[in-house]
Motif scaffolding. Structure first.
Motif, short mmCIF file in Angstrom:
data_model
loop_
_atom_site.label_atom_id
_atom_site.label_comp_id
_atom_site.label_asym_id
_atom_site.label_seq_id
_atom_site.Cartn_x
_atom_site.Cartn_y
_atom_site.Cartn_z
N VAL A 160 18.08 -8.85 12.76
CA VAL A 160 17.81 -8.39 14.12
C VAL A 160 17.70 -9.65 14.96
CG1 VAL A 160 16.30 -7.06 15.62
CG2 VAL A 160 16.54 -6.41 13.22
N SER A 161 18.69 -9.89 15.80
CA SER A 161 18.81 -11.21 16.42
C SER A 161 18.92 -12.22 15.27
CB SER A 161 17.61 -11.47 17.35
OG SER A 161 17.71 -12.71 17.97
N ASN A 162 18.04 -13.20 15.20
CA ASN A 162 18.07 -14.14 14.08
C ASN A 162 16.82 -14.01 13.23
OD1 ASN A 162 16.34 -15.15 15.97
ND2 ASN A 162 17.02 -17.27 15.82
N THR A 163 16.30 -12.79 13.14
CA THR A 163 15.07 -12.55 12.38
C THR A 163 15.25 -11.37 11.44
OG1 THR A 163 13.98 -10.91 13.78
CG2 THR A 163 13.87 -13.19 14.51
N ALA A 164 14.31 -11.25 10.50
CA ALA A 164 14.22 -10.07 9.64
C ALA A 164 13.15 -9.14 10.20
CB ALA A 164 13.85 -10.48 8.22
N LEU A 165 13.42 -7.84 10.13
CA LEU A 165 12.46 -6.85 10.60
C LEU A 165 11.82 -6.15 9.41
CD1 LEU A 165 12.57 -4.32 13.45
CD2 LEU A 165 12.31 -3.42 11.14
N GLY A 166 10.49 -6.12 9.41
CA GLY A 166 9.75 -5.39 8.39
C GLY A 166 8.78 -4.43 9.04
N HIS A 167 8.52 -3.31 8.35
CA HIS A 167 7.63 -2.28 8.88
C HIS A 167 7.04 -1.51 7.72
CE1 HIS A 167 5.95 0.98 11.07
NE2 HIS A 167 6.96 1.81 10.95
N ILE A 168 5.73 -1.28 7.75
CA ILE A 168 5.06 -0.57 6.67
C ILE A 168 3.88 0.22 7.23
CG2 ILE A 168 3.32 -2.28 5.99
CD1 ILE A 168 4.44 -1.90 3.07
N ILE A 169 3.56 1.35 6.60
CA ILE A 169 2.42 2.17 7.02
C ILE A 169 1.56 2.48 5.80
CG2 ILE A 169 1.63 4.35 8.03
CD1 ILE A 169 4.27 4.51 9.54
N TYR A 170 0.25 2.26 5.94
CA TYR A 170 -0.72 2.60 4.91
C TYR A 170 -1.72 3.62 5.45
CZ TYR A 170 0.68 -1.60 2.27
OH TYR A 170 1.38 -2.55 1.56
N GLU A 171 -2.09 4.56 4.61
CA GLU A 171 -3.20 5.47 4.91
C GLU A 171 -4.31 5.23 3.90
OE1 GLU A 171 -1.74 9.45 4.88
OE2 GLU A 171 -0.60 9.23 6.74
N ASN A 172 -5.54 5.26 4.37
CA ASN A 172 -6.68 5.04 3.49
C ASN A 172 -6.82 6.17 2.47
OD1 ASN A 172 -7.75 2.55 4.16
ND2 ASN A 172 -9.03 3.36 5.81
N VAL A 173 -7.26 5.82 1.26
CA VAL A 173 -7.52 6.78 0.20
C VAL A 173 -9.00 6.70 -0.16
CG1 VAL A 173 -7.02 7.41 -2.20
CG2 VAL A 173 -5.18 6.57 -0.72
N THR A 174 -9.63 7.85 -0.34
CA THR A 174 -11.03 7.89 -0.77
C THR A 174 -11.09 8.23 -2.25
OG1 THR A 174 -11.19 10.21 -0.10
CG2 THR A 174 -11.87 8.55 1.51
N ASN A 175 -12.24 7.96 -2.89
CA ASN A 175 -12.38 8.27 -4.31
C ASN A 175 -12.70 9.74 -4.51
OD1 ASN A 175 -15.14 8.62 -3.78
ND2 ASN A 175 -15.69 6.58 -4.51
N GLU A 176 -12.95 10.12 -5.77
CA GLU A 176 -13.14 11.54 -6.07
C GLU A 176 -14.38 12.14 -5.40
OE1 GLU A 176 -14.78 8.97 -9.44
OE2 GLU A 176 -12.96 9.10 -8.21
N ASN A 177 -15.32 11.27 -4.98
CA ASN A 177 -16.51 11.74 -4.27
C ASN A 177 -16.34 11.75 -2.76
OD1 ASN A 177 -18.00 11.96 -6.73
ND2 ASN A 177 -18.35 9.74 -6.69
#
Length: 289
Positions: free
Chosen positions: A266-283
């Motif tokens: 993209v132009s002279n760069t690399a494009l990165g994109h990521i999405i995280y959602e929080n996870v809770t434990n069994e309690n």
């Protein structure tokens, strides 16, 4: 109390803002870039964040060689799109979240981070391009935004360890804010690119993809990467990726990766994109990173 529910990492390539503003995002050469954000636009509409803490670096717009804060937090009511030499982008004024921002400033300083408090500043493409890529073309941004600027332009930049720790401190601060708010943390910048010098145009896809592979679980190793290694492997501007570590530090130990997109060039760069959602434990409890 307020709660961080998700984190997002994305490049903030200025050319993408120009393509959006000129209506060229559907052209064949650019369509693959924007296709990777179609999921994101639907996702953020379902998430409906009240506030985004947006980690970015200023590109000599509000801060220059006269004044170089390592970490600066915008505590004002609003922030205007910056004129970066060719007029301000035709995007909405960014509405701040001063009550939460001042709470963050106090908490972070008491946790040992020397934050620079900024009440008036214009915000450049580092902040407005991610908003455009995620929310599209809108009359007003659908949430409040707290700008948090990190110096990745002038040596020395903060270490990855310090950035990961800042993310953890942001999490602690948010969870002590008494109002019920859905908060997201976005880390922007990168991926590999070099704008000047003999290696101008450098893109290291192997490095970029390995970084994204490791960010969910192996963040401690990533935090130990030195600025010299960033420069050697990902170009002089590749060290912007430390801002993704701030985002990761603000999340739970366990996260779900719900989306990933990578595209070059993209132009002279690399494009990165990521999405995280929080996870809770069994309690139903958060697992602190």
């Amino acid at each position: 109390m307020a709660k961080i529910t998700a984190g997002l990492g994305t490049s903030h390539i200025p050319l993408l803002g120009r393509i959006i503003d000129t209506g060229d995002s559907d052209k064949p050469e650019w369509a693959p870039v924007f296709k990777g954000f179609e999921f994101t636009k639907e996702w953020v509409e379902t998430q409906q964040p009240d506030v985004v803490i947006l980690i970015y670096n200023d590109h000599a717009t509000s801060f220059d060689m006269c004044f170089i804060p390592t970490f600066a937090i915008g505590c004002g009511e609003e922030f205007q799109p910056a004129d970066e030499g060719y007029g301000a982008r035709p995007v909405p004024t960014v509405q701040g979240s001063p009550k939460l921002a001042w709470h963050l400033a106090e908490s972070l300083i008491l946790q040992g981070f020397d934050m620079t408090i900024v009440n008036e500043m214009d915000v450049d493409h580092g902040l407005t391009v991610p908003l455009s890529m995620v929310f599209g073309e809108v009359e007003e941004w659908p949430c409040q935004v707290i700008p948090l600027a990190v110096n990745t332009v002038v040596y020395p930049s903060p270490t990855g360890e310090r950035c990961l720790a800042l993310g953890r401190a942001i999490r602690k601060a948010v969870e002590k804010f008494p109002e019920h708010l859905n908060v997201q943390v976005w880390g922007t910048g990168g991926m590999s690119h070099q704008l000047l010098g003999e290696r101008a145009g450098l893109i290291n896809q192997t490095w970029d993809k390995a970084f994204m592979d490791s960010l969910r679980l192996d963040y401690e190793r990533l935090s130990a990467i030195s600025q010299v290694e960033y420069i050697r492997e990902s170009g002089t501007e590749g060290c912007e990726m430390v801002m993704w570590l701030i985002m990761r530090g603000a999340l739970n130990q366990s996260v779900n990766e719900v989306h990933r997109h990578y595209h070059v060039p993209v132009s002279n760069t690399a494009l990165g994109h990521i999405i995280y959602e929080n996870v809770t434990n069994e309690n139903g409890e958060d697992q602190v990173l």
